[in-house]
Scaffold this motif. Sequence first.
Motif, PDB file in Angstrom:
ATOM      1  N   LYS A  48       6.968 102.964   7.593  1.00 60.17           N
ATOM      2  CA  LYS A  48       7.063 104.206   8.368  1.00 60.17           C
ATOM      3  C   LYS A  48       6.932 103.987   9.878  1.00 60.17           C
ATOM      4  CE  LYS A  48       6.290 106.420   4.115  1.00 60.17           C
ATOM      5  NZ  LYS A  48       5.378 106.828   3.075  1.00 60.17           N
ATOM      6  N   ASN A  52       4.451 108.486  13.288  1.00 65.78           N
ATOM      7  CA  ASN A  52       3.775 109.046  12.126  1.00 65.78           C
ATOM      8  C   ASN A  52       2.487 108.292  11.811  1.00 65.78           C
ATOM      9  OD1 ASN A  52       4.922 111.426  11.215  1.00 65.78           O
ATOM     10  ND2 ASN A  52       6.608 110.387  10.208  1.00 65.78           N
TER      11      ASN A  52
ATOM     12  N   THR B  40      11.137 110.917   3.980  1.00 67.19           N
ATOM     13  CA  THR B  40      10.828 109.492   4.179  1.00 67.19           C
ATOM     14  C   THR B  40       9.414 109.221   4.705  1.00 67.19           C
ATOM     15  OG1 THR B  40      11.993 109.726   6.278  1.00 67.19           O
ATOM     16  CG2 THR B  40      13.232 108.755   4.465  1.00 67.19           C
ATOM     17  N   ALA B  41       8.739 110.270   5.207  1.00 69.63           N
ATOM     18  CA  ALA B  41       7.344 110.066   5.652  1.00 69.63           C
ATOM     19  C   ALA B  41       6.394 110.004   4.457  1.00 69.63           C
ATOM     20  CB  ALA B  41       6.897 111.177   6.596  1.00 69.63           C
ATOM     21  N   SER B 242      11.901 113.028   7.399  1.00 70.67           N
ATOM     22  CA  SER B 242      10.586 113.238   8.006  1.00 70.67           C
ATOM     23  C   SER B 242      10.110 112.002   8.753  1.00 70.67           C
ATOM     24  CB  SER B 242       9.578 113.670   6.932  1.00 70.67           C
ATOM     25  OG  SER B 242       9.664 112.841   5.796  1.00 70.67           O
ATOM     26  N   ASP B 243      10.852 110.899   8.656  1.00 71.00           N
ATOM     27  CA  ASP B 243      10.449 109.673   9.361  1.00 71.00           C
ATOM     28  C   ASP B 243      11.592 108.664   9.374  1.00 71.00           C
ATOM     29  OD1 ASP B 243       8.823 107.968  10.766  1.00 71.00           O
ATOM     30  OD2 ASP B 243       7.614 107.353   9.052  1.00 71.00           O
ATOM     31  N   GLN B 267       9.301 117.540  11.573  1.00 73.07           N
ATOM     32  CA  GLN B 267       7.910 117.531  11.095  1.00 73.07           C
ATOM     33  C   GLN B 267       7.833 118.460   9.891  1.00 73.07           C
ATOM     34  OE1 GLN B 267       5.384 115.823  12.267  1.00 73.07           O
ATOM     35  NE2 GLN B 267       6.154 115.072  14.231  1.00 73.07           N
TER      36      GLN B 267
END
Lengths: 271, 271
Positions: A48, A52, B40-41, B242-243, B267
């Motif tokens: 990641k 984040n 992806t986070a 998300s990432d 986010q």
Amino acid sequence: MECKKNAPIGVFDSGVGGLTVVREITRQLPEENIVYFGDTARVPYGSKSKENIIRFSEQIIRFLLTKEVKAIVIACNTASALALDAVRDEFDVPLLGVVVPGARAAVEATHNGKIGVIGTDATVHSHVYTKEIQKMKSDVTVQEKACPLFVPLVEEGFKDHAVTGEIIDHYLSSMRGSEIDTMILGCTHYPLLRSRIRTYMGDNIQIVNPAYETAMDLKKILKEQDMENPQTSQGHCEFYVSDAAEKFKSFANSVMPFDIESTRVIQIEEY
Amino acid sequence: MECKKNAPIGVFDSGVGGLTVVREITRQLPEENIVYFGDTARVPYGSKSKENIIRFSEQIIRFLLTKEVKAIVIACNTASALALDAVRDEFDVPLLGVVVPGARAAVEATHNGKIGVIGTDATVHSHVYTKEIQKMKSDVTVQEKACPLFVPLVEEGFKDHAVTGEIIDHYLSSMRGSEIDTMILGCTHYPLLRSRIRTYMGDNIQIVNPAYETAMDLKKILKEQDMENPQTSQGHCEFYVSDAAEKFKSFANSVMPFDIESTRVIQIEEY
């Protein structure tokens, strides 16, 4: 300050890997209380982004501070590599990562000035070990290698399986063929593969587990700041996770030298 | 209602796996616009709890609704298995998972009434495929097997490596030795291992990829509700994660039949 001396040490990781650091702290500082947080809802961190990982680390530090911890150990190499510098000035508590202690131990261990580092994608691409090692001793050469499958192999119980040997060969053959005499296990999961890596790399390579040096550093900081827990009995460990407490507990019981009675789930995003 | 007909289809997954479903939708419904979200986070979902997967799914659906989607496909088997029933009544938009279409395709395909299902830990432990299959045809027997290393093997580029064959053997040897004549690829990553699994299982097993049936179901729903996009040109795809947008993009470009120009990071916790 008596209250602060009895306060726990906060330790966190993306998941279960940081338990190898807790294991080392409880060995070297048996009288200290520990509050552990494993971010099992967002594990793994190694793939990641820096943004984040900083945000996740800030949330976790805020959570640990609600437990009135007297110091925090970032037991995750990825978070130590990507977040420690960014968050250090934000919080009024001693913050300790695993990278600097690991780098120092490797610099002290190497005879020929050639060190290998293995870790997650994020840790390796940050080149933080190389930077820290060369700050300590500029003529040391460092070879880094990301081994992203090691974490799922450990988490899925393939530690002793034949394929793990082949994946070790896939990742480490170039390092075995190189001149390094010292190798840093730059991910807290990797000590759980230590004997496999040892067998593969041979006895001439010194294997550095940053957990040991990190616990030593923690001991030194507590001593310097006169914050050692004066109790003589065994410290107490509390475990928190962001998800799947039962799975964590059963893994933890296979890693830790004592039984973990309970693990609580918290909503880490709220911190 | 012309506006609604032109509205995009929302598709989401824990990461890149759902792209195999997008690939199928763009093949069967080339004129539809798509908004894709990959979490992806917080990937992977397969090892996480039902509570968190429901919460993650709710956040993502709320995000997709800001894009005014006319229908949502939960392209993740784990989220389809654990969250679809919980969130269906919460939102005023047609919601479609991959499990029911996959189960139906397998029931139609089997001759001897013996079906195998492979998926993540969470999907397999939910037994949702077994329940759906036996709702459709009660005398079918289902054998389920979790294959948690398949996702990291695909994500880390080991698709064609020798160890993947050994890990396939580790997970699937009992299924190969059984009487099943049909196997469901119950995780959106697994179609990327399809040819390896096909070689291992032999030509007598029918392999069901729920993505195909899901796209068929989507087509049917749009037709029934008179919501098909009347445009005749190729639809547009937008990608959100998300990432780690760059990593997603490069993976996506290896899976999709067209180039992905941009991927935006949002986010997701704020939704």
